[in-house]
Enzyme design. Structure first.
Site, PDB file in Angstrom:
ATOM      1  N   ASP A 233       0.858  -1.327  -0.194  1.00  0.00           N
ATOM      2  CA  ASP A 233       0.015   0.033  -0.075  1.00  0.00           C
ATOM      3  C   ASP A 233       0.815   1.393  -0.105  1.00  0.00           C
ATOM      4  O   ASP A 233       0.546   2.188   0.522  1.00  0.00           O
ATOM      5  CB  ASP A 233      -1.031  -0.015   1.205  1.00  0.00           C
ATOM      6  CG  ASP A 233      -1.687  -1.368   1.409  1.00  0.00           C
ATOM      7  OD1 ASP A 233      -2.272  -1.637   0.202  1.00  0.00           O
ATOM      8  OD2 ASP A 233      -2.048  -1.846   2.237  1.00  0.00           O
TER       9      ASP A 233
ATOM     10  N   HIS B 296      -4.623  -2.042  -5.662  1.00  0.00           N
ATOM     11  CA  HIS B 296      -4.087  -0.950  -6.200  1.00  0.00           C
ATOM     12  C   HIS B 296      -5.146   0.073  -6.501  1.00  0.00           C
ATOM     13  O   HIS B 296      -6.167  -0.506  -7.324  1.00  0.00           O
ATOM     14  CB  HIS B 296      -3.225  -1.275  -7.472  1.00  0.00           C
ATOM     15  CG  HIS B 296      -1.989  -2.085  -7.041  1.00  0.00           C
ATOM     16  ND1 HIS B 296      -1.138  -2.809  -8.089  1.00  0.00           N
ATOM     17  CD2 HIS B 296      -1.404  -2.320  -5.670  1.00  0.00           C
ATOM     18  CE1 HIS B 296      -0.337  -3.191  -7.273  1.00  0.00           C
ATOM     19  NE2 HIS B 296      -0.351  -3.016  -6.068  1.00  0.00           N
TER      20      HIS B 296
HETATM   21  P1  IMP Z   1      -2.072 -12.507   2.985  1.00  0.00           P
HETATM   22  O1  IMP Z   1      -1.090 -12.180   1.874  1.00  0.00           O
HETATM   23  O2  IMP Z   1      -3.630 -12.402   2.525  1.00  0.00           O
HETATM   24  O3  IMP Z   1      -1.938 -14.062   3.495  1.00  0.00           O
HETATM   25  O4  IMP Z   1      -1.844 -11.762   4.265  1.00  0.00           O
HETATM   26  C1  IMP Z   1      -0.612 -11.758   5.027  1.00  0.00           C
HETATM   27  C2  IMP Z   1      -0.239 -10.466   5.497  1.00  0.00           C
HETATM   28  O5  IMP Z   1       0.234  -9.691   4.327  1.00  0.00           O
HETATM   29  C3  IMP Z   1      -1.598  -9.382   6.236  1.00  0.00           C
HETATM   30  O6  IMP Z   1      -0.942  -8.705   7.016  1.00  0.00           O
HETATM   31  C4  IMP Z   1      -2.046  -8.720   5.019  1.00  0.00           C
HETATM   32  O7  IMP Z   1      -2.755  -7.381   5.389  1.00  0.00           O
HETATM   33  C5  IMP Z   1      -0.568  -8.569   4.324  1.00  0.00           C
HETATM   34  N1  IMP Z   1      -0.824  -7.955   2.924  1.00  0.00           N
HETATM   35  C6  IMP Z   1      -1.011  -8.914   2.080  1.00  0.00           C
HETATM   36  N2  IMP Z   1      -1.059  -8.259   0.851  1.00  0.00           N
HETATM   37  C7  IMP Z   1      -1.193  -6.941   1.004  1.00  0.00           C
HETATM   38  C8  IMP Z   1      -1.363  -5.770   0.154  1.00  0.00           C
HETATM   39  O8  IMP Z   1      -1.292  -5.922  -1.113  1.00  0.00           O
HETATM   40  N3  IMP Z   1      -1.188  -4.572   0.876  1.00  0.00           N
HETATM   41  C9  IMP Z   1      -1.027  -4.449   2.158  1.00  0.00           C
HETATM   42  N4  IMP Z   1      -0.968  -5.730   3.048  1.00  0.00           N
HETATM   43  C10 IMP Z   1      -0.938  -6.745   2.449  1.00  0.00           C
HETATM   44 MG    MG Z   2      -2.805  -2.105  -2.042  1.00  0.00          MG
END
Ligand code: IMP
Ligand code: MG
Length: 350
Positions: A17, A47
């Site tokens: 992000d 995004h």
């Molecule tokens: P997962 O990728 O859904 O398994 O989540 C694992 C960790 O990564 C969590 O803390 C999510 O919030 C974070 N996370 C995964 N993808 C993103 C993203 O695109 N932006 C921000 N945090 C992410």
């Molecule tokens: Mg994002």
């Protein structure tokens, strides 16, 4: 034979992000990239792209779709959710110029169900989009795994993305690779004050090196790596967050409309600031990615009076001091500075 070096990678330097979507959509258009390929984990990424007064929340389609002259790809490193992907292809009206690798694994409802169970949802703090469980199945080399080539509705878009990109590179054409998440979310993790980021990491590595593998090109094809950071650091989800502001301070910022919410999960993002430790870690993530340039986004959200500015000398003194400090600490040029939501609200110093 010398490899052609006409690829650029945009990568997140922090916890995701950082505003990569904005940076990608701007340079795709401005630099007239001919090929834009999405790398990264999968639909856990969100995004936000704003153009001509329209706002797109993208989870699959490359943010560079804003350049109508560009071909768009998803590399086989990326997990695809067919329903989400098909909806975005239609919304962005890119049917004629979109390619998904036949070997992208497909996220199914059963992966999403597991990702919403307690280990993933509460333990890891996952986005609940099925990415972790689908990744696990892929690593298991399971016979149950479905791929893009097995999904009827994706047939018109199937391709060998690596082959297409390598051909483009060989012809001297420009390729932009869009990484997702952020370096601090890498599965490989960091140890910070004796604590591991691993327990709340995403399900694979998130650096520029992995971005190459995801889309099927090599490190020697890359000319520039742009690492993106946000003027106000944030993290969505649980886990270590260096530089996090006290809760009351975060509440105050939210009440002033300076809060942020996850693109995918709508969870309020945790807000931080640039402490000496954050500068030190940012230097580390920039170097791990082999960054050649730095982009800073949302400067207008931290320093008043910069909204929509497109000229470096037009930025306020405090904003310029921050940029100069960042350049000194990271020993890299800050070439792009985001000053607002629109694709063109940016200071381009390249
Ligand atoms: P997962 O990728 O859904 O398994 O989540 C694992 C960790 O990564 C969590 O803390 C999510 O919030 C974070 N996370 C995964 N993808 C993103 C993203 O695109 N932006 C921000 N945090 C992410
Ligand atoms: Mg994002």
């Amino acid at each position: 034979m010398r490899q052609p070096r006409t690829a650029t990678i945009v990568v997140g330097g922090w916890f995701g992000d950082e505003g990569k979507g904005k940076v990608v959509s701007y340079i795709s258009l401005n630099d007239r990239y001919e090929h834009i390929a999405r790398a990264g984990v999968g639909t856990n990424a969100g995004h936000t792209v704003c153009m001509n007064g329209r706002k797109y929340g993208l989870r699959m389609v490359p943010s560079g779709f804003t350049n109508p002259g560009a071909k768009l790809y998803i590399g086989k490193g990326v997990l695809v959710n067919p329903a989400v992907l098909l909806k975005e292809i239609e919304e962005c009206d890119i049917q004629e110029r979109f390619y998904v690798d036949s070997l992208c694994p497909a996220i199914e409802q059963r992966h999403i169900d597991v990702d919403n169970s307690s280990h993933y949802k509460e333990g890891i703090g996952s986005t609940g989009t099925g990415c972790g469980p689908a990744q696990l199945e892929r690593v298991k080399r399971s016979k149950e795994m479905k791929f893009a080539k097995d999904i009827e509705e994706l047939k018109p878009y199937l391709a060998d993305v690596s082959e297409l990109l390598l051909k483009a590179l060989a012809g001297g054409e420009k390729v932009l690779v869009e990484m997702t998440q952020g370096t601090m979310l890498s599965l490989y993790g960091f140890e910070i004050d004796g604590e591991l980021t691993y327990y709340n990491a995403t399900s694979k590595d998130t650096t520029a090196g992995s971005a190459c593998a995801d889309v099927g090109i090599g490190p020697a094809h890359v000319k520039d790596v742009i690492a993106v950071y946000k003027a106000r650091p944030s993290r969505v989800g649980s886990g270590i967050f260096p530089g996090e502001l006290p809760k009351e301070e975060q509440e105050r910022l939210r009440s002033e409309g300076k809060g942020e919410y996850g693109t995918v999960t709508r969870r309020p993002r945790r807000l931080g600031e640039w402490t000496p430790e954050v500068f030190r870690l940012a230097k580390k993530t920039a170097d791990m990615n082999g960054a050649t340039q730095i982009a800073v986004t949302k400067i207008d959200m931290v320093y008043d009076g910069n909204k929509g500015e497109r000229n470096y000398r037009g930025l306020t003194g405090d904003a310029r001091s921050f940029i100069e400090k960042l350049e000194n600490e990271l020993d890299l040029p800050v070439t792009l500075i985001g000053t607002g939501e629109d694709v063109f609200d940016i200071v381009d110093r390249r």
